[in-house]
Scaffold this active site. Structure first.
Site, PDB file in Angstrom:
ATOM      1  CG  HIS A 227      -2.039   0.926   1.275  1.00  0.00           C
ATOM      2  ND1 HIS A 227      -2.413   1.731   0.241  1.00  0.00           N
ATOM      3  CD2 HIS A 227      -2.860   1.273   2.310  1.00  0.00           C
ATOM      4  CE1 HIS A 227      -3.415   2.520   0.624  1.00  0.00           C
ATOM      5  NE2 HIS A 227      -3.708   2.266   1.880  1.00  0.00           N
ATOM      6  CG  HIS A 266      -4.347   0.666  -8.259  1.00  0.00           C
ATOM      7  ND1 HIS A 266      -5.692   0.639  -8.018  1.00  0.00           N
ATOM      8  CD2 HIS A 266      -3.810   1.557  -7.397  1.00  0.00           C
ATOM      9  CE1 HIS A 266      -5.969   1.504  -7.046  1.00  0.00           C
ATOM     10  NE2 HIS A 266      -4.838   2.067  -6.647  1.00  0.00           N
ATOM     11  CG  ASP A 320       2.991   4.214  -3.618  1.00  0.00           C
ATOM     12  OD1 ASP A 320       1.867   3.700  -3.696  1.00  0.00           O
ATOM     13  OD2 ASP A 320       3.373   4.904  -2.668  1.00  0.00           O
TER      14      ASP A 320
END
Ligand code: SDX
Length: 384
Positions: A227, A266, A320
């Site tokens: 995450h 994702h 990210d």
């Protein structure tokens, strides 16, 4: 009476595809790679808004008037200081502890000092939410300074939310352009539907626990490398790869070993994450300005190799992948990357908590029991 034996076809591993809430805060189009906050697309907010204005939008549902924004901004500034007891706690925790563990501990402790801790009206929830948003950057910056043996830099009311954080980390006033790009990064991280950390905050609040407990749950959840923890590991990966020429072998070897490439994939997006696209633009700009492009060249090569291997599977860069590449240009150390994600996401967490409480129902899913039945108790004397 048959034991709790729900139908196996109702089982969704990791709750994939399960609808667990109704929310008007943000929406994701996973196929087209789009994200809106209260209906406004993320590109418009990144271009025109500020983190303070976006936070108001997420919490209250509409863009603020000029006066509402001025009052909200001042309220956040007024609440940036943390009780001195919290500073004592930060100084006593192990200085090599991960900053997310320290943030989780500090938020939990903050709840015990909140003047509204014994009240649970909508007004007190909003006041607590604003205190948490205001104090998270202070805790993260103090954690950094203390772990480096540096004097802590108290928050300045002169600066915006984003600029003040960079100031508290470095001790110097950041230039307007860097502060603006960091503000955009916070906007991009502010909310993202029912992601794992937001969901965990809702599970906690759904028992009518308190908002500090809910945000403590969320911080603990965001820490994980699947995450929010991925941004730190992307920089580790770039350091391990070393040069653009090593990219192809490194990625192909990792994929052969079934390793997850951090910053890619994702649960919802089957297209390029729109936040990654915006961050990539700034990463390229900052690298070109500073004439230090190897990071971006490696990132571009990784994208090309991953496209060849995974585009069919709908695996693209996520938020990210470029966030850390941008942060490091602002002197933010890698260990603070995930806490910085929390500085942005705390606005989304508190917004979902406030929204869910308006039609609360405790979360209590079921499990398929696959253990034995009718087992006899054997007294300990008879056990081998
Ligand atoms: C965030 O939910 C949100 O909205 C999160 C977030 C937010 O704003 O809150 O967007 C922020 O958390 C972004 C994600 C950051 N994490 C990473 O970058 C870590 C690497 N990514 C993966 O771990 C993964 O893609 C997840 C966790 C993000 C999503 O996982 P899923 O949906 O459970 O997918 P999966 O692990 O079941 O993978 C499906 C397939 C698998 O292959 P098969 O077993 O079917 O052959 O795709 C492969 C996976 O091996 N795969 C990857 C991969 N991601 C998925 N293979 C290599 N590298 C990857 N990154």
């Amino acid at each position: 009476m048959a034991f709790d034996s729900p139908d196996v076809q109702n089982y969704a591993r990791g709750l994939e595809g399960v609808i667990a809430a109704i929310s008007a805060i943000s929406a994701i189009d996973g196929q087209e790679g789009k994200l809106v906050y209260r209906g406004i697309d993320i590109e418009s907010l990144a271009e025109h808004s500020t983190f303070e204005e976006t936070t108001y939008l997420l919490m209250f549902g509409d863009l603020p008037t000029r006066d509402e924004l001025a009052n909200f901004t001042m309220d956040l500034k007024e609440k940036r200081d943390v009780p001195h007891e919290i500073i004592d706690i930060l100084e006593k925790l192990p200085h090599d502890a991960h900053p997310m563990d320290i943030l989780k501990t500090a938020i939990s402790a903050l709840g015990t000092f909140d003047p509204d801790k014994d009240s649970d009206t909508r007004g007190s929830r909003i006041r607590k939410a604003i205190r948490i948003i205001a104090q998270v950057p202070t805790i993260v910056a103090y954690t950094h300074r203390i772990s480096e043996g540096l004097e802590i830099i108290p928050p300045s009311k002169k600066f915006s939310h984003a600029k003040n954080f960079l100031y508290m980390v470095s001790g110097e006033e950041p230039n307007e352009r860097d502060a603006k790009i960091f503000d955009i990064a916070l906007i991009l991280h502010a909310d993202h539907g029912l992601n794992a950390s937001t969901f965990s905050s809702l599970v906690t609040i759904s028992t009518l626990s308190d908002i500090y407990s809910a945000i403590t749950s969320a911080v603990g959840t965001l820490k994980g490398p699947l995450h929010g923890g991925a941004n730190e590991r992307v920089l580790d990966m770039l350091a391990e790869i070393g040069t653009p020429d090593n990219v192809e072998n490194y990625i192909k070897e990792a994929v052969e070993k079934k390793k997850k490439i951090m910053g890619f994939g994702h649960r919802v997006y089957r297209a390029y994450d729109p936040r990654a696209r915006i961050l990539r633009k700034y990463a390229e700009m900052l690298a070109t300005e500073r004439n230090e492009r190897s990071c971006c060249e490696m990132a571009n090569r990784i994208e090309a190799v991953m496209k060849e291997l995974f585009e069919e599977k709908g695996i693209f860069p996520n938020v990210d992948f470029y966030s850390g590449v941008v942060y490091r240009w602002f002197g933010i150390p890698k260990r603070l990357f995930t806490p910085v994600f929390a500085i942005g996401r705390v606005s989304g967490w508190v917004s979902h908590v406030l929204e869910y409480l308006q039609a609360n129902r405790i979360f209590r899913p079921r499990a398929i029991y696959n253990g034995p039945i009718d087992v006899e108790y054997i007294p300990i004397e008879e056990r081998s």
